[in-house]
Design an enzyme around this catalytic site. Structure first.
Site, PDB file in Angstrom:
ATOM      1  N   CYS A 139      44.100  -3.560  34.775  1.00  7.82           N
ATOM      2  CA  CYS A 139      44.190  -3.885  33.486  1.00  7.82           C
ATOM      3  C   CYS A 139      44.869  -2.630  32.646  1.00  7.82           C
ATOM      4  O   CYS A 139      45.996  -2.605  31.999  1.00  7.82           O
ATOM      5  CB  CYS A 139      43.380  -4.675  32.520  1.00  7.82           C
ATOM      6  SG  CYS A 139      41.842  -3.664  32.684  1.00  7.82           S
ATOM      7  N   ARG A 167      36.987  -0.488  27.146  1.00  7.14           N
ATOM      8  CA  ARG A 167      35.752  -1.406  26.643  1.00  7.14           C
ATOM      9  C   ARG A 167      34.627  -1.302  27.861  1.00  7.14           C
ATOM     10  O   ARG A 167      34.828  -1.122  29.047  1.00  7.14           O
ATOM     11  CB  ARG A 167      36.119  -3.170  26.671  1.00  7.14           C
ATOM     12  CG  ARG A 167      36.753  -3.532  27.983  1.00  7.14           C
ATOM     13  CD  ARG A 167      35.590  -4.287  28.554  1.00  7.14           C
ATOM     14  NE  ARG A 167      36.290  -4.818  29.927  1.00  7.14           N
ATOM     15  CZ  ARG A 167      36.331  -4.285  31.029  1.00  7.14           C
ATOM     16  NH1 ARG A 167      35.574  -3.057  31.285  1.00  7.14           N
ATOM     17  NH2 ARG A 167      36.520  -4.876  32.098  1.00  7.14           N
TER      18      ARG A 167
END
Length: 338
Positions: A139, A167
């Site tokens: 990602c 994250r």
């Protein structure tokens, strides 16, 4: 119609299955699950359920979930497998794919060596053409390639320095962390720099990665030295040619990842996904040939369009622009400025 099997139905697998099912030139032959959990119960309404081997069948039957067969049965009914199993499992599964002579796509958690090519739709679509084994990069790497490719194409790039605030884990994960700490990667460059070079060959890049106690999105602070001078407007115009880059302006009122994900909800997207890389236009600073900007990355979904495009490249049925347009149309990815 390309017959696509999905091995692994977690964060990425379930989204790829949905995206593939929307395409006019593909069909999902089934998904592989290991547990008869709530995800399996819901998925069984839309997809045929397969299991790794027969030892898993009874648990599914006891839960009232019909099992169509094993992963080998799914392979027999498919032309390509998207392997979205947990990191490291894809490498173990590859032996089966090679043995059964079926094409396979792996995700960014696997090492680059697992595949004949790593893939990003914008930067190296052609490198996956007619390949049997392709890896869609992670990602974070996907996000960097998305916004750097237009700059490299238009201005040339001498050097990239990116700080990645990651994250800690995905929203549905209650096991990982950190919860109340910031955890820097002490290896510099982080693994993202060499990974980015697998889809942007020869790029001079360094990355730093830091985990933060949030589940919503990654945030990147990117600094680029171009080969030629540019203006802020030049840079933004370069991005506006690409639908998978979204410009977030001052009037949007969006100043956080929480608001960014709320925007995705307002789109009415499946699972509230934000496939686009969101760049805050206020953050774009250009001085001569030096560019800085900040972007937000929805780690659960930004690689999903790439998986669809990789399938078309591997079967040599569309060029880059046509495949991207087909994918974007079905996923409702449009040119948007906020």
């Amino acid at each position: 119609m390309i017959r696509v099997g999905i091995n692994g139905y977690g964060t990425i697998g379930r989204r790829v299955a949905r995206a593939v099912s929307l395409q006019d030139d593909m069909i999902v032959t089934g998904i592989v699950k290991t547990k008869p959990d709530y995800v399996s119960m819901v998925a069984s309404r839309d997809f045929k359920i397969f299991v790794p081997d027969k030892s898993y069948e009874k648990a599914f039957q006891d839960a009232g979930i019909k099992v169509e067969g094993t992963v080998e049965n799914l392979i027999d009914d498919s032309e390509i497998i998207v392997d979205a199993t947990p990191e490291g499992q894809g490498e173990k599964n590859k032996d089966l794919y090679v043995k059964r002579r079926i094409k396979a796509i792996f995700e960014g958690g696997e090492e680059p060596e697992i595949a004949q090519a790593s893939f990003n739709a914008y930067s190296n679509f052609e490198e996956a053409r007619s390949k049997d084994y392709v890896r869609v990069v992670s990602c974070n790497t996907t996000a960097l390639a998305r916004t750097l490719h237009p700059l490299r194409e238009r201005f040339g790039i001498r050097y990239v320095d990116a700080t990645i605030v990651r994250r800690a884990t995905d929203p549905n994960d209650s096991k990982k962390g950190p919860i109340n700490a910031v955890e820097p990667s002490l290896s510099i460059p982080s693994h993202h720099a060499p990974d980015l070079r697998t889809v942007m060959s020869g790029l001079n890049v360094s990355t730093i990665a830091i985990k933060a106690p949030t589940t919503l999105m990654h945030v990147h602070a990117v600094r680029v030295e171009l080969e030629k001078d540019a203006s802020k407007n030049d840079v933004i115009e370069a991005w506006r040619s690409y639908r998978r880059i979204m410009e977030i302006g001052k009037n949007s009122g969006i100043t956080s990842t929480g608001q960014m994900m709320d925007l995705a909800r307002e789109f009415g997207r499946d699972r509230s996904d934000l496939y686009e890389i969101a760049v805050w236009s206020q953050s774009v600073s250009v001085q001569g040939n030096h560019v800085s900007y900040i972007q937000a990355v929805h780690q659960e979904s930004d690689v999903v369009p790439e998986n669809v495009d990789a399938i078309r490249s591997m079967f040599d049925i569309a060029d880059r622009d046509r495949s991207v347009s087909m994918t974007d149309s079905k996923l409702k990815i449009e040119k948007r400025v906020f």
